[in-house]
Design a protein around this motif. Sequence first.
Motif, PDB file in Angstrom:
ATOM      1  N   LEU A 107       0.801  -1.230   0.000  1.00  0.00           N
ATOM      2  CA  LEU A 107       0.000   0.000   0.000  1.00  0.00           C
ATOM      3  C   LEU A 107       0.829   1.273   0.000  1.00  0.00           C
ATOM      4  CD1 LEU A 107      -3.085  -0.390   2.314  1.00  0.00           C
ATOM      5  CD2 LEU A 107      -2.954  -0.315  -0.151  1.00  0.00           C
ATOM      6  N   LYS A 135     -10.288  -0.380   1.213  1.00  0.00           N
ATOM      7  CA  LYS A 135      -9.708   0.762   1.925  1.00  0.00           C
ATOM      8  C   LYS A 135     -10.239   0.828   3.339  1.00  0.00           C
ATOM      9  CE  LYS A 135      -8.819   3.831  -1.938  1.00  0.00           C
ATOM     10  NZ  LYS A 135      -9.241   5.057  -2.627  1.00  0.00           N
ATOM     11  N   ALA A 146      -8.643  -1.892   5.495  1.00  0.00           N
ATOM     12  CA  ALA A 146      -7.214  -1.629   5.701  1.00  0.00           C
ATOM     13  C   ALA A 146      -7.025  -0.496   6.714  1.00  0.00           C
ATOM     14  CB  ALA A 146      -6.548  -1.279   4.377  1.00  0.00           C
ATOM     15  N   LYS A 147      -7.827   0.554   6.554  1.00  0.00           N
ATOM     16  CA  LYS A 147      -7.750   1.674   7.508  1.00  0.00           C
ATOM     17  C   LYS A 147      -8.081   1.216   8.914  1.00  0.00           C
ATOM     18  CE  LYS A 147      -8.673   5.963   5.084  1.00  0.00           C
ATOM     19  NZ  LYS A 147      -9.542   7.117   4.976  1.00  0.00           N
ATOM     20  N   LEU A 185      -5.171  -0.702  10.387  1.00  0.00           N
ATOM     21  CA  LEU A 185      -4.057   0.170  10.787  1.00  0.00           C
ATOM     22  C   LEU A 185      -4.406   0.968  12.042  1.00  0.00           C
ATOM     23  CD1 LEU A 185      -2.901   1.373   7.252  1.00  0.00           C
ATOM     24  CD2 LEU A 185      -1.717  -0.223   8.760  1.00  0.00           C
ATOM     25  N   SER A 186      -5.641   1.447  12.113  1.00  0.00           N
ATOM     26  CA  SER A 186      -6.055   2.189  13.306  1.00  0.00           C
ATOM     27  C   SER A 186      -6.011   1.291  14.530  1.00  0.00           C
ATOM     28  CB  SER A 186      -7.479   2.729  13.156  1.00  0.00           C
ATOM     29  OG  SER A 186      -7.560   3.513  12.017  1.00  0.00           O
ATOM     30  N   ILE A 190      -2.338   7.436   8.068  1.00  0.00           N
ATOM     31  CA  ILE A 190      -3.154   6.345   7.497  1.00  0.00           C
ATOM     32  C   ILE A 190      -3.900   6.856   6.263  1.00  0.00           C
ATOM     33  CG2 ILE A 190      -5.081   4.775   7.948  1.00  0.00           C
ATOM     34  CD1 ILE A 190      -4.172   4.685  10.890  1.00  0.00           C
ATOM     35  N   PHE A 218      -3.958   6.260   1.353  1.00  0.00           N
ATOM     36  CA  PHE A 218      -5.088   6.053   0.435  1.00  0.00           C
ATOM     37  C   PHE A 218      -5.412   7.303  -0.365  1.00  0.00           C
ATOM     38  CE2 PHE A 218      -5.569   3.269   4.057  1.00  0.00           C
ATOM     39  CZ  PHE A 218      -5.656   2.041   3.434  1.00  0.00           C
TER      40      PHE A 218
END
Lengths: 196, 164
Positions: free
Chosen positions: A64, A181, A184-185, A188-189, B158, B162
Amino acid sequence: MSFINYSSREINCKIVYYGPGLCGKTTNLQFIYTKTNPDLKGKMISLATETERTLFFDFLPLALGQIRGFKTRFHLYTVPGQVFYDASRKLILKGVDGVVFVADSQIERMEANLESIDNLKVNLREQGYELDKIPFVIQYNKRDLPNAAPLDELRRQLNPSGVQDFEASATTGEGVFETLKAVAKTVLSDLKRLSR
Amino acid sequence: MMDTQLVMYEEDFKKILAVIQRLVRDANAKGIFVVDKNGQLIAEAGEVRGIDTTSLASLTAGSIAATGGLAKIIGEDDFPVHFHQGARDNLHITLVGGRIILVVVFDDRSSLGLVRLRVKKAGTEMGKIFEDIQKKAESEAATGTSTSPFAEITDDDIDNLFSE
């Protein structure tokens, strides 16, 4: 479980696409594969039967970009959706960092969706996870079909806790990247939250 | 039980690399891969050019998971050693310490007996290294001294991933 490698400065996370048979999990990965820059993806592996039903899993590695100098990679897996492949589904959930539940919007598949989401909860619990404590998003796939159930009905039945959800049509790609997305976000959070 | 997150620091990585580089020579192997049970490649040594290592890691983990499931069905805990014989190249796969998979690729310059012998010693060393990594992770978690790069990231970091 994510793997942080200080030596190669990489972070790898595992995302699993779950859902009933023929709901479009593999199609999600295929769309991501065809639309991703070749530099950012590895080879897609599909362990499927001769009739192209997933036998064990599909696998797609994606890069990414970088966060704080660490290359961030996501390994996307699908599970076989057919009910009798439950033993394989359990294995693929091992070490998962985030889950996408792909629901089949067709009204006649509602029962299969419910059965699959229950199966997801049971199999996660066996690995020591709770669905409401891990990164989780829902995708209502096949919205383009004429027999698709109303969105409200799908939400009421499949998403009572109100996690992030998306309408999609994986064959045309609508909603596919939005779903990816979002998960994935969330992963990560969650890593950020856990490392504090 | 849930696994703890695997964090590999430079000094641990160097120790692992030293073990597998020696194993390549001692076992006359073509290439060696260390794979996490969840399918992530940790280290490699030897003639590994042209091999899709990401796929190799994921498929190895899948195969170990599947045979581990088979083992439980017949009342075994695991099948810790696997051997796949090919026309030219062979694979010797060992489960180390229940969490790490050691994959040795070898051809007729070596033999199964030699690989087995050398892997046994290297596996013990590697098991010890991963035990230390695990202990370190547990003590960091207990004392809250974890230095995960994620502790410092912001929502913007983050979002930037994107942004394209």
